[in-house]
Design a protein around this motif. Structure first.
Motif, PDB file in Angstrom:
ATOM      1  N   ASN A   1       0.776  -1.188   0.040  1.00  0.00           N
ATOM      2  CA  ASN A   1       0.059  -0.153   0.133  1.00  0.00           C
ATOM      3  C   ASN A   1       0.799   1.258  -0.071  1.00  0.00           C
ATOM      4  N   ASN A   2       1.777   1.277  -0.956  1.00  0.00           N
ATOM      5  CA  ASN A   2       2.487   2.464  -1.155  1.00  0.00           C
ATOM      6  C   ASN A   2       3.375   3.039   0.081  1.00  0.00           C
ATOM      7  N   SER A   3       3.755   2.011   0.922  1.00  0.00           N
ATOM      8  CA  SER A   3       4.605   2.078   2.179  1.00  0.00           C
ATOM      9  C   SER A   3       6.335   2.257   1.939  1.00  0.00           C
ATOM     10  N   LEU A   4       6.469   2.348   0.670  1.00  0.00           N
ATOM     11  CA  LEU A   4       8.153   2.330   0.302  1.00  0.00           C
ATOM     12  C   LEU A   4       8.484   3.553   0.957  1.00  0.00           C
ATOM     13  N   SER A   5       7.897   4.662   0.816  1.00  0.00           N
ATOM     14  CA  SER A   5       8.341   5.950   1.457  1.00  0.00           C
ATOM     15  C   SER A   5       8.625   5.928   2.894  1.00  0.00           C
ATOM     16  N   ALA A   6       7.876   5.073   3.694  1.00  0.00           N
ATOM     17  CA  ALA A   6       7.573   5.017   5.058  1.00  0.00           C
ATOM     18  C   ALA A   6       9.119   4.313   5.404  1.00  0.00           C
ATOM     19  N   PHE A   7       9.132   3.141   4.549  1.00  0.00           N
ATOM     20  CA  PHE A   7      10.329   2.333   4.766  1.00  0.00           C
ATOM     21  C   PHE A   7      11.748   3.288   4.898  1.00  0.00           C
ATOM     22  N   LEU A   8      11.781   3.976   3.705  1.00  0.00           N
ATOM     23  CA  LEU A   8      13.017   4.901   3.380  1.00  0.00           C
ATOM     24  C   LEU A   8      13.217   5.906   4.542  1.00  0.00           C
ATOM     25  N   ALA A   9      11.899   6.435   5.289  1.00  0.00           N
ATOM     26  CA  ALA A   9      12.008   7.136   6.118  1.00  0.00           C
ATOM     27  C   ALA A   9      12.666   6.576   7.464  1.00  0.00           C
ATOM     28  N   GLY A  10      12.131   5.134   7.391  1.00  0.00           N
ATOM     29  CA  GLY A  10      12.822   4.511   8.692  1.00  0.00           C
ATOM     30  C   GLY A  10      14.345   4.079   8.646  1.00  0.00           C
ATOM     31  N   VAL A  11      14.614   3.844   7.430  1.00  0.00           N
ATOM     32  CA  VAL A  11      16.186   3.859   7.022  1.00  0.00           C
ATOM     33  C   VAL A  11      16.898   5.274   7.554  1.00  0.00           C
ATOM     34  N   PHE A  12      16.301   6.181   7.166  1.00  0.00           N
ATOM     35  CA  PHE A  12      17.050   7.622   7.595  1.00  0.00           C
ATOM     36  C   PHE A  12      17.062   7.746   9.037  1.00  0.00           C
ATOM     37  N   PHE A  13      15.754   7.174   9.780  1.00  0.00           N
ATOM     38  CA  PHE A  13      15.811   7.494  11.158  1.00  0.00           C
ATOM     39  C   PHE A  13      16.860   6.362  11.761  1.00  0.00           C
ATOM     40  N   GLY A  14      16.916   5.123  10.956  1.00  0.00           N
ATOM     41  CA  GLY A  14      17.955   4.188  11.722  1.00  0.00           C
ATOM     42  C   GLY A  14      19.484   4.495  11.548  1.00  0.00           C
ATOM     43  N   CYS A  15      19.881   5.335  10.350  1.00  0.00           N
ATOM     44  CA  CYS A  15      21.108   5.213   9.831  1.00  0.00           C
ATOM     45  C   CYS A  15      21.349   6.610   9.255  1.00  0.00           C
ATOM     46  N   GLY A  16      20.588   7.411   9.050  1.00  0.00           N
ATOM     47  CA  GLY A  16      20.801   8.532   8.236  1.00  0.00           C
ATOM     48  C   GLY A  16      21.199   9.796   9.009  1.00  0.00           C
ATOM     49  N   SER A  17      21.573  10.817   8.254  1.00  0.00           N
ATOM     50  CA  SER A  17      21.975  12.179   8.858  1.00  0.00           C
ATOM     51  C   SER A  17      22.006  13.030   7.693  1.00  0.00           C
ATOM     52  N   ILE A  18      21.665  14.402   8.148  1.00  0.00           N
ATOM     53  CA  ILE A  18      21.732  15.522   7.314  1.00  0.00           C
ATOM     54  C   ILE A  18      22.324  16.598   7.581  1.00  0.00           C
ATOM     55  N   MET A  19      23.204  17.176   6.875  1.00  0.00           N
ATOM     56  CA  MET A  19      23.916  18.563   7.358  1.00  0.00           C
ATOM     57  C   MET A  19      23.013  19.596   7.283  1.00  0.00           C
ATOM     58  N   ASN A  20      23.435  20.752   8.097  1.00  0.00           N
ATOM     59  CA  ASN A  20      22.696  21.889   8.081  1.00  0.00           C
ATOM     60  C   ASN A  20      22.828  22.751   6.516  1.00  0.00           C
ATOM     61  N   PRO A  21      21.895  22.855   5.712  1.00  0.00           N
ATOM     62  CA  PRO A  21      22.134  23.229   4.254  1.00  0.00           C
ATOM     63  C   PRO A  21      22.653  24.310   4.300  1.00  0.00           C
TER      64      PRO A  21
END
Length: 304
Positions: free
Chosen positions: A113-133
């Protein structure tokens, strides 16, 4: 003031709002956590957002509770450690998500049910980071295995995003530096407002850089005009000191006197005051003749 990274996490969290998306998000977090063995699963974060979300997801999706420790750092921030050490619960998680501990990989069959984006969000929560742009355009995922890194790279490629891989401290790192690809990734994960903010930051940075370039260009042009005017004035004064000014042709003498009396004017402005008016290149040509006379005077003195 909330950091840009936490603003991204908060906005993403608001979109994890139904059973399928919660299931997919938790799958991404667990699959990509650093420690996942038959005897323990350990998740560590400094994010208050994830520290609140993770226990809720585990309770709502899997009906299990996490052991939690909190350590305060010197800067008053916190490190949250969540763990699962019950082997039955770990087995239940593996069965629920079809995870093979020795070969963790993405199973798209878990995502409905189109939950791939939520999975990617979970990957970001688990091991992702983003710099101050404002400082740098940089989003990255620190991934525990090469297989999971390749899987994520393919997943991002399917949404039009090309991540680059490197090795760092025994981890596979997948990173993005192109601002537009970071914008696409944030939008896909559900952080549309943060995407707009990143775009606004980029516009402000581009405008500031353009203003700096124009200012530097203006300063360089001013310095160039001043330096040229000083050289021209020195040549004319040399001719005057040696009584050679009257030997110049009428048009050169007119320009020389005009420069002496108006050291601040540009070539264009000088040309407009000549009779008849003369263009910039014509004025520059006359100054070259005056400079040639001055150079001859320096070489040969009053002998000519």
């Amino acid at each position: 003031m909330m950091s840009f990274a936490n603003a991204v996490r908060e906005e993403i969290t608001r979109g994890i709002n139904d059973r399928d998306r919660q299931f997919a998000c938790l799958y991404g977090i667990l699959l990509y956590c650093r420690t996942f063995t038959e005897t323990e699963i350990i998740l560590q974060t400094e994010s208050d957002v994830l520290a609140k979300l993770l226990p809720e997801l585990c309770h709502n999706v899997l009906h299990i509770s996490l052991e939690q420790d909190v350590h305060k750092k010197n800067d008053c921030s916190s490190i949250y450690n969540f763990s699962i050490v019950d082997t039955k619960q770990i087995g239940y998680i593996c069965n629920s998500y079809h995870i093979h501990i020795e070969k963790r990989e993405i199973r798209l069959s878990n995502l409905v049910n189109n939950s791939l984006s939520a999975f990617l969000a979970g990957v970001f929560f688990g091991c992702g980071s983003i710099m101050n742009p404002y400082k740098e355009y940089h989003l990255e995922f620190n991934i525990p295995t090469d297989l999971l890194c390749s899987d994520l790279q393919r997943l991002l490629k399917n949404i039009g995003v090309s991540g680059r891989k490197i090795r760092r401290k025994n981890m596979s790192v997948l990173y993005l530096k192109d601002s537009e690809q970071i914008e696409d990734t944030l939008t896909y994960m559900g952080a549309q407002q943060c995407t707009i903010e990143l775009m606004n930051i980029k516009i402000r940075k581009d405008m500031r850089n353009k203003a700096n370039r124009l200012r530097n260009c203006d300063e360089a042009n001013i310095n160039k005009v001043v330096s040229a005017a000083m050289r021209q004035t020195e040549d004319i004064r040399l001719l005057m000191q040696h009584g050679k000014l009257d030997r110049l042709s009428p048009e050169l003498k007119e320009l020389a006197l005009l420069r002496i009396n108006n050291p601040e004017l540009s070539l264009k402005e000088l040309g407009e005051q000549l009779t008849p008016p003369l263009g910039r290149s014509g004025v520059n040509h006359r100054f070259q003749k005056i400079a040639a006379y001055a150079e001859e005077l320096k070489k040969h003195g009053d002998s000519k």
